[in-house]
Design an enzyme around this catalytic site. Structure first.
Site, PDB file in Angstrom:
ATOM      1  N   ASN A  14       0.827  -1.209   0.000  1.00 40.35           N
ATOM      2  CA  ASN A  14       0.000   0.000   0.000  1.00 40.35           C
ATOM      3  C   ASN A  14       0.853   1.247   0.000  1.00 40.35           C
ATOM      4  OD1 ASN A  14      -2.617  -1.105   0.153  1.00 40.35           O
ATOM      5  ND2 ASN A  14      -2.147  -1.735   2.234  1.00 40.35           N
ATOM      6  N   CYS A  15       0.629   2.088  -0.993  1.00 37.74           N
ATOM      7  CA  CYS A  15       1.430   3.317  -1.061  1.00 37.74           C
ATOM      8  C   CYS A  15       0.602   4.532  -0.714  1.00 37.74           C
ATOM      9  CB  CYS A  15       1.994   3.506  -2.451  1.00 37.74           C
ATOM     10  SG  CYS A  15       2.670   2.013  -3.116  1.00 37.74           S
ATOM     11  N   VAL A  16      -0.691   4.368  -0.602  1.00 37.88           N
ATOM     12  CA  VAL A  16      -1.544   5.492  -0.218  1.00 37.88           C
ATOM     13  C   VAL A  16      -2.231   5.107   1.097  1.00 37.88           C
ATOM     14  CG1 VAL A  16      -1.872   6.555  -2.473  1.00 37.88           C
ATOM     15  CG2 VAL A  16      -3.251   4.599  -1.835  1.00 37.88           C
TER      16      VAL A  16
END
Lengths: 122, 350, 428
Positions: C241-243
């Protein structure tokens, strides 16, 4: 089973077949989806994404399924609650237009994932 | 004296020691110094603050002349320029509570002066002002004065001095409905495990996020034959005969009214208008049927689509009206309609 | 299954010529690490830096946080199925450089915003202001598609933590924690009277920037999976997950899942801790119904009396959370939910619109829209342009003195829904 994609994302409209393109905002897209749900379409994908950052995306795509004579209450609840939640978050926020291309891309990729996720049903 | 902060106090005719119900019609007046509860209140400030004046207004006068009287009172407050404004406590007195509530809200919102008041949790004035004023939770009668004043004084003192107000439990005020983000000692997972243990043992626990649970009302059975049914018209949109004969409040309603419409084909202006204080009345006053569509119902009656429009039309104002009051109104109106053999109701809101 | 975690307390990080831990000081061979990571031809540049608690340093945009570790005995080193061959996690002995973290920076898309401030107001809101952070800024070669870009950055972070973790191989830990739970039958025989508790951990599994992997398997394509409580805290689960900066579960938080730790602490005392159900959060409603049904079925098969359900993300997962809650409660399984809330900037909005009467026990990780003021940093690690994303949320968020107002949703780990942090909301 041919599903209908409601979208304001030109990147989606360009490559998908059965699309109802909304020439407007993400909120207008959700409202269009809501109107169709009230006409009897069922929701296939959840109208919101899973992250707050995507809530700020100017582009949104929602997948609708079969239309029936009877309104699907479950779909109605989900779309109505989603619009309330969306509005609450966007109340005082500026739309992030600097990253339009990235939002278009991620919206399309997440849509593809949702299409892929739905097994063939009839 | 330079350190002493200024308090302005508001009371009704009774606590202002002018008189009882017979004096409820007196207009607002400003008196320098402290009167009634303001005396005890000032003593509790321990010399840190002074009550510079007391505004007294009759409850009926306030409720019947709301917009004008509010402006007069706001002007008095502006002139006195207090550091903190205090009203009541109103306990469970309805008209007094509504007055305290309306003034508190206006002072906090328009004059940006911090406000402390006191009410019983079921006071009809509470919901309207609790987000703007600090409302100390009191008992339902004036017997609770001795308990209410220290909390009110402590809050007023903190607000005047700019000291952070602590939680509703610690300070004794009614939660304002604000979700405050805090850093606490225990991490979330530990709180979760402790909460689960309490649940498993059947011990008390308190959720950190109370869900808004709505009343669930079982829908009535459908009307089998509409062409034989008697339908009543009811609204919370404040449509009343011009002149508002029953003086239904424009907000935080304390009563409802019913009017004979058996000889009318519509709710026409200028015979009817709205007394509702929560929306722009222009379009409603132009054509009251827009709020309560008697015209269409009568057409339906003529066409035979419905059997009959009930002879009486029921009305109140929904803005700021406490939920428990609404329940009370609904129960009373429902009982009347049922007894009269009404089959269905068109209830319109605004 | 028995796992020993040896914690080696780290009190500082220095960059140098070799990688070692001496007297609690972790020295990292900077060039060696860069060379090692650049064995991946997709990486163009690596920038290494250090951010210590209290320094006026801002790291942005943070992609992931990983705890450096080394496997001493049992299983395989690294992240089995991802950076090393498949092996069973959760057994043997693992050494942890406790207090150190690898923080990766890499923007795959322009709207990533995750911020870690090491000092001041910002530091209060992120748990990663208290760790000694080795920052790894990963820049990739031109022309990578976004999926490959994300994968490159994700793997580089894991490999960096593995490289550094090796320094703990021959160091005597300051503290050794033992995690041991036998088969459910053994434990139930041992503790026949204790209530049986399961942990249902929801994970975002919805496509690029929104994925979670178990032993390298993307969770989006699998049914809810039952894990022994030891597996996740021994590198079985990683984040893609980057957000969702404030409420995503970073890899570090999987490695140190606080719900697992806190349930473990009660095992054999107050509860019989059955294990962890990893629940995918799907995009489709059918997927949500299926995953929630399946989760509750597993809990029932195991005879659970109670369940802690943690969410990841915000928006569509709120529906999954309440579906699981409703179905558990209707089946007599007592639930406690951990989530975060949006009460608006002033805290006056009603949180969670999806109301469920069954959700009677809920832990709040805080208001994602709560506004904090971040002071100007002396040094920014990462991409200063990402600060524009952070400050671009609304008019007037950038103040004259260079400080800015941002919502908690941009701060890494601020409103953790696995209860990793100490933030909450109360009714005032």
């Amino acid at each position: 089973m041919n599903n209908l994609i409601i979208t304001n994302n030109p990147a989606v409209a360009e490559i998908k077949d059965i699309v109802l393109f909304v020439d407007g905002s993400a909120e207008e897209t959700l409202i269009k989806a809501r109107d169709l749900v009230h006409e009897g379409y069922e929701l296939i994908s959840h109208p919101l994404a899973a992250s707050l950052r995507m809530m700020f995306s100017p582009f949104r795509s929602v997948i609708l399924g079969k239309k029936s004579d009877k309104v699907d209450i479950f779909s109605v609840e989900i779309i109505e609650e989603s619009i309330i939640k969306f509005k609450r978050h966007m109340e005082s926020r500026k739309i992030d237009t600097d990253n339009n291309d990235d939002y278009k891309m991620i919206d399309l990729i997440l849509l593809e994932a949702a299409i892929h996720e739905q097994p063939v049903t009839w | 004296m330079s350190d002493s902060f200024k308090v302005l106090y508001y009371v009704n005719q009774f606590f202002g020691q002018i008189g009882g119900e017979d004096k409820a019609g007196i207009p607002p007046e400003f008196r320098p110094g402290k009167i009634g509860p303001a005396m005890g209140f000032e003593a509790l400030l321990k010399g840190e603050g002074t009550v510079v004046g007391t505004i007294i207004c009759g409850d009926n006068y306030f409720n019947e002349n709301k917009s004008d009287v509010l402006e007069i009172i706001l002007n008095m407050i502006k002139e006195a320029a207090p550091d903190v404004f205090v009203a009541g406590p109103a306990f469970n007195a309805g008209r007094y509570g509504v007055a305290c509530s309306e003034i508190s809200k206006a002072v906090a919102q328009q004059l940006k002066i911090p406000v402390v008041t006191g009410m019983y949790v079921e006071n009809p004035g509470l919901d309207n002002c609790k987000a703007f004023a600090y409302v100390v939770s009191t008992s339902d009668s004036a017997g609770g004065m001795r308990k209410a004043l220290p909390s009110m004084a402590a809050l007023a003192s903190k607000l005047a001095k700019g000291i952070e107000v602590r939680s509703p439990e610690e300070e004794g005020y009614i939660a304002r409905g604000m979700r405050k983000t805090l850093i606490v000692e225990k991490r979330g997972s530990q709180r979760a495990v402790e909460m689960l243990l309490a649940r498993l043992k059947g011990q008390p626990y308190e959720t950190e996020m109370p869900m808004h649970v709505f009343d669930i009302v079982t829908p009535a059975v459908p009307i089998k034959n509409l062409s034989k049914a008697t339908i009543a018209l009811c609204t919370s949109g404040g449509i009343v005969p011009t002149g508002n004969p029953d003086k239904i409040q424009s907000a935080s309603a304390q009563k409802w009214g019913k009017y004979d419409i058996s000889n009318k084909s519509a709710l026409n202006a200028p015979d009817f208008y709205t007394t509702h204080g929560g929306y722009d009345p222009i379009y409603a006053n132009e054509m009251p049927d827009r709020i309560a569509p008697l015209d269409i119902l009568k057409e339906f009656e003529q066409e035979g689509y419905i059997g009959k429009v009930f002879d009486w039309f029921y009305t109140t104002t929904g803005t700021g009206t406490a939920v428990n009051k609404s329940v009370e109104f609904g129960t009373q109106i429902g009982a009347e309609l049922k007894a009269a053999g009404v089959d269905g109701v068109i209830l319109t809101s605004t | 299954m028995k796992l020993e975690i040896g914690r080696i307390y780290i009190k500082d990080i220095q960059l140098g010529k070799e990688t070692s831990v001496i007297d609690g000081v972790l020295t990292v061979d900077k060039q060696g690490l860069i060379d090692n990571l650049k064995e991946d031809g997709r990486i163009k540049d690596i920038l290494i830096d250090v951010a210590r608690p209290g320094e006026k340093v801002r790291i942005i945009p943070v992609k992931d946080v990983i705890e450096p570790r080394v496997k001493i005995q049992g299983g395989n080193n690294g992240f089995p199925g991802v950076t090393s061959k498949q092996a069973q996690c959760g057994e043997g002995r693992t050494h942890v450089l406790y207090g150190a973290a690898v923080v990766t920076v890499g923007d795959i898309v322009g709207f990533q915003e995750g911020v870690v401030d090491m000092w001041g107001e910002g530091a209060k809101w992120t748990p990663f202001s208290k760790t000694y952070n080795l920052t790894v800024d990963i820049q990739v070669v031109a022309g990578l598609d976004p999926h490959t870009h994300e994968e490159t950055v994700r793997i580089a972070g894991l490999r960096a933590s593995e490289f550094i973790g090796l320094a703990g191989e021959n160091v005597t830990p300051d503290e050794v924690l033992t995690f041991e739970i036998g088969s459910m039958f053994e434990e139930t025989t041992k503790y026949p009277d204790l209530p049986k508790v399961i942990y249902a951990e929801m994970n975002i599994t919805q496509g690029l920037l929104h994925d979670t992997y178990i032993y390298g398997v993307n969770q989006s394509g699998i049914l809810p999976a039952l894990l022994h409580a030891n597996e996740e805290i021994d590198n079985a689960v990683i984040s893609g997950n980057c957000v969702a900066a404030c409420d995503k579960i970073t890899t570090y938080q999987h490695q140190n899942n606080s719900v697992i730790y806190d349930l473990y602490a009660q095992h054999g005392k107050e509860i019989n801790f059955l294990g962890v159900i990893m629940v995918p959060e799907h995009t489709t409603l059918a997927g949500k119904v299926r995953a929630s049904d399946y989760t509750v079925k597993l809990a029932k098969m195991l005879g659970a009396d109670g369940v802690v359900v943690s969410e990841e993300g915000y928006g569509n997962p709120d529906s999954d959370l309440l579906m699981i809650c409703k179905k558990c409660e209707r089946n007599g399984i007592k639930t406690v939910l951990i989530t975060d809330e949006c009460a608006g900037r002033d805290g006056l909005s009603q949180p969670l619109s999806d109301t469920a009467v069954e959700a009677v026990a809920v832990i709040s990780g805080g208001n994602v829209s709560h506004v904090v003021t971040l002071l100007p940093a002396d040094k920014v690690i990462g991409n200063a342009a990402a600060i524009a994303v952070l400050s671009g949320g609304w008019e007037g968020s950038l103040l004259e003195d260079g400080s800015m107002m941002c919502e908690l949703n941009a701060v890494i780990g601020a409103t953790s829904e696995i209860g990793f942090h100490n933030v909450t909301c109360r009714l005032y």
